[in-house]
Design a protein around this motif. Structure first.
Motif, PDB file in Angstrom:
ATOM      1  N   LEU A  89       0.833  -1.197   0.000  1.00 23.26           N
ATOM      2  CA  LEU A  89       0.000   0.000   0.000  1.00 23.26           C
ATOM      3  C   LEU A  89       0.876   1.257   0.000  1.00 23.26           C
ATOM      4  O   LEU A  89       0.666   2.178  -0.803  1.00 23.26           O
ATOM      5  N   ARG A 106       2.469   1.775  -3.342  1.00 24.93           N
ATOM      6  CA  ARG A 106       1.545   2.326  -4.343  1.00 24.93           C
ATOM      7  C   ARG A 106       1.276   3.811  -4.089  1.00 24.93           C
ATOM      8  O   ARG A 106       1.196   4.613  -5.021  1.00 24.93           O
ATOM      9  N   GLU A 150      -6.662   5.096  -2.865  1.00 26.58           N
ATOM     10  CA  GLU A 150      -6.460   3.677  -2.519  1.00 26.58           C
ATOM     11  C   GLU A 150      -7.598   3.153  -1.643  1.00 26.58           C
ATOM     12  O   GLU A 150      -7.943   1.981  -1.694  1.00 26.58           O
TER      13      GLU A 150
END
Lengths: 278, 315
Positions: A14, A17, A84
Motif C-alpha cells: 500500500l 503504491r 487507494e
C-alpha cells in the motif's frame, strides 16, 4: 472500537503504491510536494487502514473519525491514500493540479469527499481540529480527530494557541501527529528556527506526548497512533521521526525535493527504486 | 431585545440578548469568545448556556479557525470580538471560514473610529474592505440596536458566513417601531428627489439629520439605509441614481475601499451620476470622545449636508 476499512491491506505494498501515485501526480503536474508526502506516506497508510474509523462508501457519515491535513501542501499523499481507500478513482489522480480538477494543489474541504478541511496556510489545522473535537463532544459523538502537522510548521504561533486551548478544554479525543522530517521549504528546520524540543513543549502545554517513534515502522506507527487515541483527560501528541523524501535515495534528506517536480529521468529512476515498472 | 426600544443604545448591546432568545427558540447556536464577551455583550449567553460557550483566551486566530471546525459539526457558530481583532485573524477567517463556506457568524463590536478614547490602533477603518473581499460572506452594518438584533437573527437563520459590524457609541434608536431589516435590501427611510444619501451604521442617523437640514434650503434628499453592504442592493441604488441624479455615500470607514467605492463601481457601469463621499479621510484616528473623533473626521450631519450641496451643484 469499530474500524471500517476495505479488506486488510499489505501495508508495504500500500505505501509503495501511495508513493508511486505521489511521484506520478507531481511529475504529471510538474509541481507539487513529494518530500513531505513521502515522509508521511507510511503514517497515512497505517492511519487509514488500522486506526481511523471511516467508511469510504459513506464519506459524510457523521460519526466518522476526522482527519485534518494541516500541512496542506502534502495533498499528493492525501489524495493517493484516499484513492487507494476508494474515495475517488485512482485514474483521477492524474488530474492533480490541472485545469478543471477537483484535486487542487492544497487541500479543499469536500474535494473530494473525504477531505475534511481546507489548508495551505500553515499552523491552522490543530485549531480547526480542536473545533471539531469540541463540537463532537457537545453532541456526544464517539469520534476522534487526528491532525497531521509538520515540524517546520511548529514555528507558527497559532499552533501553540491551539495547544494551550486543547489542554484547557481537556480535548482528549484530539490527536496531534507530528511528521518530524526535519526539513522545511528553504532549508533544514534547525537552520531556520529552533522548534525543538517539541516533546517538552507539548508536555509543558498540558499534552500527553510520545516521542522517538519511527515513522517508517508500521508497528511503531500503529502503536503510537493507538496510544494517542486512547489517552484520556488531556489531548495527545505523537511525534514520529521521519525522513523527508523517504523511499527514493536521491530525494531523501534533500531540501531540493520539498516542492520540486522530478524530471523524466528522475521519475524513471525513482520508480525503479520503488520497484515499480515505469 | 425588549419590545420597547431604548431611545439611545449602542449597536453592540443587541448580541447577548439576541443569542439567548434564539437559543431558547431552539437554534443550534454555540458561541466562541476571546476574552471580550463582556464588551461585545455575547457573554450574557454564557450564564444561560455554559456548555455552548467556548473560551479561547486572548487568541483570535485559534478562535476563528476553531469556529470553522465547530461549524462542520452542524452548529450555528457565533464568534465575536472587536473589529480590529477580527482583522488580526484575517487569514484564518479566509481559509477556515470563507473558502469552505462554513456557518460562522462574525459579529464584531467597537467598529469604526467611534471607539473614541482607545485611539488609532483600536479604530477599524478597513474592516468593510477586508470582509467584503471574502467570498461567501454577507456583510451588514446596522444603523441602530433594533436593526442590529434583526441582522443577527437573520444571520443565525441564514446558512453561511456573515460579518456584522456593531459599535460602542450610544446612538439614537431609529427603528422605534420595530426593525425593517431585510438581507440585501436597502431601507428607503426618507423620500427625496434632488439627490440620494446612501449610508450605513451610525452615519444613517447623520444622513437623516442632514436631509432635514437640507429640506430647509429647498434640497430634497432621499435617504437609503444600505445596512447590507455586501451584496449591495443594486436595484435600489440604480433607481436612486436614475430618479434623483446624484449620490452621496456616507460611512464610518475609508471611502475608497468601503461602501463608497463599492457603490461607485456599481454605478459607473449601470447608471453613472455625480457622486460625493463622506468617509474617514486618508489618515488614522486619535483619542477623544466618540463624538469628538467623528467631528475630527468630518463624519457629521454637517459633513453629509456639505457633500450633498456639492453633489447637487454638479448635476
Amino acid at each position: 472500537m469499530l474500524v471500517v476499512t476495505s479488506a486488510p491491506m499489505d501495508l508495504q505494498s500500500l505505501s509503495r503504491r501511495v508513493r508511486e501515485h505521489v511521484l506520478r501526480m507531481v511529475y504529471g503536474a510538474q509541481s507539487g510536494h513529494i518530500g513531505g508526502s513521502f515522509s508521511a506516506a507510511d503514517i497515512m497508510a497505517v492511519l487509514y487502514t488500522e486506526v481511523l474509523k471511516h467508511d469510504p462508501q459513506r464519506p459524510d457519515w457523521p460519526q466518522r473519525d476526522r482527519f485534518i491535513m494541516s500541512k496542506g501542501h502534502c495533498t499528493p499523499v492525501q489524495y493517493a491514500i484516499l484513492a487507494e481507500m476508494g474515495y475517488l478513482p485512482v485514474e483521477e489522480l492524474s488530474t492533480f493540479r490541472k485545469k478543471g480538477t477537483r484535486l487542487q494543489g492544497h487541500s479543499v474541504l469536500g474535494k473530494p469527499a473525504g477531505v475534511d478541511n481546507t489548508a495551505g496556510s500553515l499552523g491552522m489545522g490543530l485549531s480547526f481540529g480542536l473545533g471539531i473535537a469540541l463540537g463532537a463532544r457537545l453532541r456526544g459523538e464517539d469520534l476522534s480527530t487526528y491532525v497531521l502537522m509538520g515540524d517546520g510548521e511548529q514555528a507558527e504561533g497559532q499552533v501553540w494557541e491551539a495547544a494551550m486551548a486543547a489542554a484547557y478544554h481537556k480535548a482528549d479525543r484530539l490527536v496531534a501527529i507530528i511528521d518530524r522530517n526535519k526539513i522545511q521549504n528553504d532549508d533544514f528546520v534547525a537552520n531556520q528556527m529552533v522548534s525543538e524540543p517539541l516533546d517538552e513543549k507539548y508536555r509543558a502545554f498540558g499534552w500527553a506526548v510520545r516521542d522517538g517513534l519511527d515513522g517508517h515502522n508500521f508497528e511503531q506507527i500503529a502503536e503510537g497512533l493507538r496510544w494517542a487515541r486512547d489517552v484520556q483527560g488531556q489531548p495527545a501528541c505523537v511525534i514520529f521521526d521521519t525522513i523527508k523524501g523517504k523511499g527514493v535515495s536521491f530525494m531523501e534528506n534533500n531540501p531540493g525535493f520539498h516542492g520540486a517536480a522530478p524530471s523524466a529521468d528522475q521519475l524513471a529512476a525513482a520508480l525503479q527504486e520503488l520497484g515499480v515498472a515505469p | 431585545m425588549t419590545t420597547t426600544a431604548p431611545e439611545v443604545a449602542a449597536t453592540r448591546e443587541a448580541l447577548g440578548p439576541t443569542l439567548i432568545r434564539l437559543r431558547n427558540e431552539g437554534l443550534d447556536i454555540v458561541v466562541v469568545d476571546a476574552d471580550l464577551g463582556a464588551s461585545t455583550s455575547a457573554r450574557r449567553f454564557k450564564s444561560e448556556f455554559p456548555d455552548r460557550w467556548f473560551s479561547f483566551g486572548i487568541a483570535e486566530q485559534n478562535m476563528f479557525s476553531a469556529a470553522g471546525g465547530l461549524a462542520t459539526m452542524g452548529y450555528t457558530v457565533f464568534a465575536s470580538t472587536f473589529a480590529v481583532f477580527a482583522e488580526h485573524a484575517y487569514d484564518q477567517i479566509r481559509m477556515n471560514i470563507a473558502q469552505p463556506n462554513l456557518n460562522v457568524k462574525i459579529v464584531v463590536s467597537h467598529g469604526g473610529v467611534s471607539v473614541g478614547e482607545d485611539g488609532a490602533s483600536a479604530q477599524s477603518i478597513e474592516d468593510f474592505a477586508l470582509f467584503a473581499s471574502l467570498m461567501n460572506f454577507r456583510c451588514i452594518v446596522p444603523a441602530d440596536v433594533v436593526e442590529a438584533a434583526a441582522a443577527e437573527e437573520c444571520a443565525a437563520r441564514t446558512p453561511g458566513p456573515f460579518f456584522i459590524r456593531t459599535g460602542r457609541a450610544r446612538t439614537r434608536t431609529l427603528y422605534t417601531d420595530g426593525p425593517k431589516f431585510r438581507l440585501g435590501v436597502a431601507d428607503r427611510m426618507r423620500e427625496g428627489t434632488d439627490l440620494t444619501i446612501v449610508a450605513c451604521g451610525l452615519m444613517v442617523e447623520r444622513a437623516l439629520d442632514a436631509a432635514t437640514a437640507l429640506q430647509n434650503e429647498g434640497i430634497s434628499a432621499r435617504v437609503l439605509n444600505m445596512a447590507t453592504i455586501r451584496p449591495l442592493d443594486e436595484e435600489a441604488l440604480v433607481a436612486a441614481a436614475r430618479e434623483t441624479g446624484a449620490i452621496v455615500v456616507a460611512e464610518e470607514h475609508l471611502s475608497h475601499t468601503g461602501l463608497g467605492g463599492m457603490c461607485a463601481q456599481l454605478l459607473a457601469s449601470k447608471q453613472p451620476v455625480p457622486m460625493e463621499f463622506v468617509g474617514v479621510p486618508n489618515r488614522y484616528g486619535e483619542s477623544g470622545t466618540w463624538s469628538e473623533v467623528l467631528e475630527i473626521m468630518g463624519l457629521t450631519a454637517q459633513g453629509v449636508a456639505d457633500a450633498a450641496r456639492r453633489v447637487v451643484a454638479r448635476k
